[in-house]
Design a protein around this motif. Structure first.
Motif, PDB file in Angstrom:
ATOM      1  N   GLU A  11       0.838  -1.199   0.000  1.00 49.02           N
ATOM      2  CA  GLU A  11       0.000   0.000   0.000  1.00 49.02           C
ATOM      3  C   GLU A  11       0.878   1.256   0.000  1.00 49.02           C
ATOM      4  OE1 GLU A  11      -3.190   2.251  -0.510  1.00 49.02           O
ATOM      5  OE2 GLU A  11      -3.238   0.054  -0.497  1.00 49.02           O
ATOM      6  N   ALA A  12       1.989   1.216   0.724  1.00 46.54           N
ATOM      7  CA  ALA A  12       2.898   2.364   0.756  1.00 46.54           C
ATOM      8  C   ALA A  12       3.493   2.621  -0.628  1.00 46.54           C
ATOM      9  CB  ALA A  12       4.008   2.116   1.775  1.00 46.54           C
ATOM     10  N   HIS A  13       3.822   1.544  -1.329  1.00 53.02           N
ATOM     11  CA  HIS A  13       4.379   1.691  -2.677  1.00 53.02           C
ATOM     12  C   HIS A  13       3.334   2.283  -3.622  1.00 53.02           C
ATOM     13  CE1 HIS A  13       7.532   0.342  -5.609  1.00 53.02           C
ATOM     14  NE2 HIS A  13       6.546   0.654  -6.415  1.00 53.02           N
ATOM     15  N   ASN A  20       3.573   5.802  -5.605  1.00 51.43           N
ATOM     16  CA  ASN A  20       3.373   5.886  -7.055  1.00 51.43           C
ATOM     17  C   ASN A  20       2.319   6.929  -7.409  1.00 51.43           C
ATOM     18  OD1 ASN A  20       5.265   3.936  -7.592  1.00 51.43           O
ATOM     19  ND2 ASN A  20       3.781   2.307  -7.947  1.00 51.43           N
ATOM     20  N   ARG A  21       1.216   6.933  -6.679  1.00 48.94           N
ATOM     21  CA  ARG A  21       0.155   7.918  -6.933  1.00 48.94           C
ATOM     22  C   ARG A  21       0.672   9.332  -6.680  1.00 48.94           C
ATOM     23  NH1 ARG A  21      -3.176   3.836  -4.613  1.00 48.94           N
ATOM     24  NH2 ARG A  21      -2.948   4.768  -2.550  1.00 48.94           N
ATOM     25  N   LYS A  22       1.455   9.504  -5.633  1.00 50.00           N
ATOM     26  CA  LYS A  22       2.016  10.819  -5.315  1.00 50.00           C
ATOM     27  C   LYS A  22       2.932  11.287  -6.442  1.00 50.00           C
ATOM     28  CE  LYS A  22       4.610  13.260  -1.743  1.00 50.00           C
ATOM     29  NZ  LYS A  22       5.328  13.134  -0.469  1.00 50.00           N
TER      30      LYS A  22
END
Length: 64
Positions: free
Chosen positions: A7-9, A13-15
């Motif tokens: 989820e952090a990855h 990626n979205r950021k």
């Protein structure tokens, strides 16, 4: 072990995607063009692209 992104990855990626929309679009379009040339382009397509590429080279040289 799983190959699923964490989820952090996904969040990272979205950021990055949000901060780099133009760069992401550039990378995507370049990838689509390369794949078209490698996999689908006909002789006529390639001839047209050679003309477009030549014209683009001239434009860049004149405007650099």
């Amino acid at each position: 072990m799983t190959d699923k992104p964490t989820e952090a990855h996904l969040k990272a990626n979205r950021k990055w995607d949000d901060k780099n929309k133009k760069r992401k679009q550039y990378i995507n379009k370049r990838s689509v063009a390369r794949n078209f040339i490698k996999q689908l382009a006909t002789d006529d397509d390639l001839a047209e692209m050679q003309t477009l590429i030549s014209d683009r080279h001239k434009f860049l040289k004149e405007n650099s």
